[in-house]
Scaffold this active site. Structure first.
Site, mmCIF file in Angstrom:
data_model
loop_
_atom_site.group_PDB
_atom_site.id
_atom_site.type_symbol
_atom_site.label_atom_id
_atom_site.label_comp_id
_atom_site.label_asym_id
_atom_site.label_seq_id
_atom_site.Cartn_x
_atom_site.Cartn_y
_atom_site.Cartn_z
ATOM 1 N N SER A 187 51.141 37.262 -106.852
ATOM 2 C CA SER A 187 50.706 38.526 -106.202
ATOM 3 C C SER A 187 51.148 38.629 -104.613
ATOM 4 C CB SER A 187 49.099 38.730 -106.161
ATOM 5 O OG SER A 187 48.762 39.596 -106.992
ATOM 6 N N ASP A 212 48.125 48.879 -102.083
ATOM 7 C CA ASP A 212 47.799 47.568 -102.148
ATOM 8 C C ASP A 212 48.984 46.628 -101.455
ATOM 9 O OD1 ASP A 212 46.496 45.303 -103.415
ATOM 10 O OD2 ASP A 212 47.652 44.886 -105.237
ATOM 11 N N HIS A 215 44.887 43.178 -102.403
ATOM 12 C CA HIS A 215 43.951 42.294 -103.116
ATOM 13 C C HIS A 215 44.004 40.864 -102.846
ATOM 14 C CE1 HIS A 215 47.111 42.059 -106.338
ATOM 15 N NE2 HIS A 215 46.437 40.991 -106.484
#
Length: 287
Positions: A237, A162, A132
């Site tokens: 992230s 992911d 993402h």
């Protein structure tokens, strides 16, 4: 810092208690991440707040000294009955050493107007990050601890896990990180390393709070994740969660929030074995 965005973006993570009956761990070919947020949802988007600060640094320190007049410590005696048992399993408590080991391999990922984190895994310049972070981006680069900006190509992406893999032309000055062998233990000290809110080279400490915590990725399926109380915020992230030896035990990917707030001490990481397997598959098929 008016350049910081206010609304994290990315795939949604939903507490299993709020979504009964959602399937668990389907094949990795699950569809692209998506999802919407509502109060008390676990949301990702840790990496996708855009930072418009062109350059700069934040520094801080704490110092404390024992007063010169403090009495000398009493003679050592037998430990109290409530003393904690000595740690077992060979995991040292030196998080300073773990940070020194991990930081040279961690990079900030710039993907268009978004930003996140990643880490180098080999001498060929492959970098693991979250899908993402780079989804939809056409211009991706990474910045290492040396401040050097390197163009990066997206080797491949796996929305179901992911995970995405990037590659830089030159990994000189970037130290590949080692993967931990096996799963971490509940209570084990860990560091989350990355670029929260664009602050590169940031390290936060905590413990492994739980293993096999079922949370829902944006692809609409539950997957087992590592839960940690190490502070994880937008921009973390794709960065590594490392143990006290500086070995990667997971890939930071989501946080729990209340009504869209920031970190509340509950974060989630993709377990290292799943991340490594996805990365190896991407590299073998795409570069």
């Amino acid at each position: 810092m008016s350049g910081l965005g206010t609304t994290p973006r990315g795939p949604g993570f939903v507490s299993p208690q709020l979504e009964p009956g959602v399937p668990t761990d389907p094949p990795a070919s699950a569809g692209p991440a998506g999802g919407s947020g509502r109060g008390r949802w676990l949301v990702a988007g840790l990496a996708t707040i855009g930072v418009s600060v062109a350059g700069g640094a934040l520094a801080g320190g704490w110092a404390g000294d024992r007063a010169a007049g403090d009495p000398a410590p009493a003679a050592a005696g037998p430990p109290p009955a409530t003393a904690a048992p000595a740690p077992t399993g060979g995991v040292p408590g030196d998080l300073v050493g773990a940070a020194a080991t991990a930081l040279p391999g961690v990079v900030s990922v710039r993907a268009g107007a978004a930003g996140g984190s990643g880490f180098v895994i080999d001498a060929q310049g492959h970098v693991i990050t979250n899908n993402h972070v780079v989804a939809g981006a056409t211009n991706v680069s990474v910045v290492g601890g040396d401040g050097r900006r390197r163009p990066a190509e997206v080797v491949g992406r796996d929305p179901g896990s992911d995970i995405a893999v990037l590659r830089v032309a030159s990994a000189e000055g970037l130290r590949p990180l080692a993967f931990a062998a096996g799963s971490p233990r509940v209570g084990e000290p860990v560091l989350a390393v990355g670029s929260p809110l664009g602050l590169s080279g940031t390290v936060t400490a905590g413990i492994v709070s739980a293993l096999d915590r079922q949370v829902r990725l944006g692809a609409g399926v539950r997957r087992a994740a590592i839960q940690t109380d190490a502070s994880i915020n937008p921009g973390n992230s794709g960065g590594p969660l490392v143990n006290a030896r500086g070995e990667v035990v997971g890939v930071n990917t989501a946080i729990a929030t209340l009504e869209g707030g920031g970190n509340i001490g509950i974060g989630f990481a993709i377990p290292v074995e799943r991340a490594r397997s996805a990365a190896q598959q991407i590299i073998s098929s795409g570069g």
